[in-house]
Scaffold this motif. Sequence first.
Motif, PDB file in Angstrom:
ATOM      1  N   GLN A   1      15.208-102.724  30.988  1.00  0.00           N
ATOM      2  CA  GLN A   1      14.905-102.063  29.720  1.00  0.00           C
ATOM      3  C   GLN A   1      16.088-101.230  29.228  1.00  0.00           C
ATOM      4  N   VAL A   2      16.673-100.454  30.135  1.00  0.00           N
ATOM      5  CA  VAL A   2      17.803 -99.601  29.779  1.00  0.00           C
ATOM      6  C   VAL A   2      19.017-100.448  29.394  1.00  0.00           C
ATOM      7  N   PHE A   3      19.231-101.537  30.100  1.00  0.00           N
ATOM      8  CA  PHE A   3      20.316-102.465  29.794  1.00  0.00           C
ATOM      9  C   PHE A   3      20.150-103.021  28.377  1.00  0.00           C
ATOM     10  N   ARG A   4      18.955-103.497  28.066  1.00  0.00           N
ATOM     11  CA  ARG A   4      18.707-104.069  26.742  1.00  0.00           C
ATOM     12  C   ARG A   4      18.892-103.030  25.635  1.00  0.00           C
ATOM     13  N   LYS A   5      18.428-101.816  25.874  1.00  0.00           N
ATOM     14  CA  LYS A   5      18.579-100.756  24.874  1.00  0.00           C
ATOM     15  C   LYS A   5      20.050-100.493  24.573  1.00  0.00           C
ATOM     16  N   GLN A   6      20.876-100.503  25.606  1.00  0.00           N
ATOM     17  CA  GLN A   6      22.299-100.225  25.406  1.00  0.00           C
ATOM     18  C   GLN A   6      23.002-101.384  24.698  1.00  0.00           C
ATOM     19  N   ILE A   7      22.622-102.606  25.017  1.00  0.00           N
ATOM     20  CA  ILE A   7      23.202-103.749  24.304  1.00  0.00           C
ATOM     21  C   ILE A   7      22.849-103.669  22.822  1.00  0.00           C
ATOM     22  N   ARG A   8      21.597-103.342  22.537  1.00  0.00           N
ATOM     23  CA  ARG A   8      21.161-103.246  21.135  1.00  0.00           C
ATOM     24  C   ARG A   8      21.896-102.128  20.402  1.00  0.00           C
ATOM     25  N   LEU A   9      22.130-101.034  21.096  1.00  0.00           N
ATOM     26  CA  LEU A   9      22.910 -99.947  20.494  1.00  0.00           C
ATOM     27  C   LEU A   9      24.332-100.414  20.217  1.00  0.00           C
ATOM     28  N   ALA A  10      24.927-101.116  21.166  1.00  0.00           N
ATOM     29  CA  ALA A  10      26.296-101.611  20.991  1.00  0.00           C
ATOM     30  C   ALA A  10      26.387-102.556  19.794  1.00  0.00           C
ATOM     31  N   LYS A  11      25.388-103.397  19.628  1.00  0.00           N
ATOM     32  CA  LYS A  11      25.378-104.304  18.483  1.00  0.00           C
ATOM     33  C   LYS A  11      25.238-103.529  17.173  1.00  0.00           C
ATOM     34  N   LYS A  12      24.414-102.510  17.197  1.00  0.00           N
ATOM     35  CA  LYS A  12      24.258-101.657  16.014  1.00  0.00           C
ATOM     36  C   LYS A  12      25.583-101.006  15.630  1.00  0.00           C
ATOM     37  N   LEU A  13      26.347-100.598  16.644  1.00  0.00           N
ATOM     38  CA  LEU A  13      27.614 -99.899  16.430  1.00  0.00           C
ATOM     39  C   LEU A  13      28.809-100.849  16.341  1.00  0.00           C
ATOM     40  N   ASN A  14      28.568-102.124  16.648  1.00  0.00           N
ATOM     41  CA  ASN A  14      29.638-103.124  16.707  1.00  0.00           C
ATOM     42  C   ASN A  14      30.727-102.701  17.699  1.00  0.00           C
ATOM     43  N   MET A  15      30.292-102.320  18.914  1.00  0.00           N
ATOM     44  CA  MET A  15      31.217-101.919  19.975  1.00  0.00           C
ATOM     45  C   MET A  15      31.056-102.845  21.170  1.00  0.00           C
ATOM     46  N   PRO A  16      32.152-103.161  21.853  1.00  0.00           N
ATOM     47  CA  PRO A  16      32.068-104.005  23.046  1.00  0.00           C
ATOM     48  C   PRO A  16      31.438-103.249  24.208  1.00  0.00           C
ATOM     49  N   ILE A  17      31.004-103.995  25.212  1.00  0.00           N
ATOM     50  CA  ILE A  17      30.305-103.403  26.348  1.00  0.00           C
ATOM     51  C   ILE A  17      31.013-103.723  27.663  1.00  0.00           C
ATOM     52  N   ILE A  18      30.771-102.869  28.655  1.00  0.00           N
ATOM     53  CA  ILE A  18      31.332-103.045  29.993  1.00  0.00           C
ATOM     54  C   ILE A  18      30.175-103.228  30.964  1.00  0.00           C
TER      55      ILE A  18
END
Length: 257
Positions: free
Chosen positions: A109-126
């Motif tokens: 759940q936490v992983f998915r929330k952070q991916i969705r935030l990254a997409k909202k912000l258009n930022m890459p993820i680690i």
Amino acid sequence: MLFDTHVHLNADQFVEDREEVIERAKDAGIKYMNVVGFDRKTITLAMEIAEQYENIYASVGWHPVDAIDMTEKDLIWIEELTKHPKVVALGEMGLDYHWDKSPKEIQKQVFRKQIRLAKKLNMPIIIHNREATEDVLEILHDENATEIGGIMHCYSDSVDYVQTILDMNFYISLGGPVTFKNATMPKEVAKIVPLNRLLIETDAPYLAPHPNRGKRNEPAYVSLVAQKIAELRGISFEEVSKRTTENACEFFQIKSF
């Protein structure tokens, strides 16, 4: 010139001599570093370090081991921090099935929330992945993380996943394990990852490369990772240094390179 794309200068192990560690890194040719924050304490310190040093940047996210501790307030805080010009990515985030502090479903759940935030912000993820590869890839696919791309941090998994990861718009980052005598998989990965999708890191203070294995790792040692990759690929150290630094600057959108 080298770029340590994943380092924890914000770890307790560097409290006594962080300044000296940073100076040793500069002396060893490490021009850029990305300090990764993964909970309240380390995110706060990562931001402080990035603000203090010109060529040190920060990434902010929530580690899967501590997923059970993350609140909606923390997610809002992370979003606010991304407005800072020295924040270059979201993470580290992902799944960790080795430790059992956070139940798997909460981690997801936490992983998915952070991916969705990254997409909202258009930022890459680690991405942090430990013993959870199939689930990590499934979530990245479900959430269409290809849109933003990212880094598979300290990759030590099978070569069988490499093409899938590349097709998802991700870079592969190698660290100390590529130098370990008994670590076959990172060596095989180092040979096949296209140079334009390869990054290097220390993950310091953890996973010190040979011949410092078992000791505290530090960013100066990223040169040992580059040397080993050059040896495995049959190319020069300078070529590995140049290409991985260019890749990192492009990925993190650092214009000073």
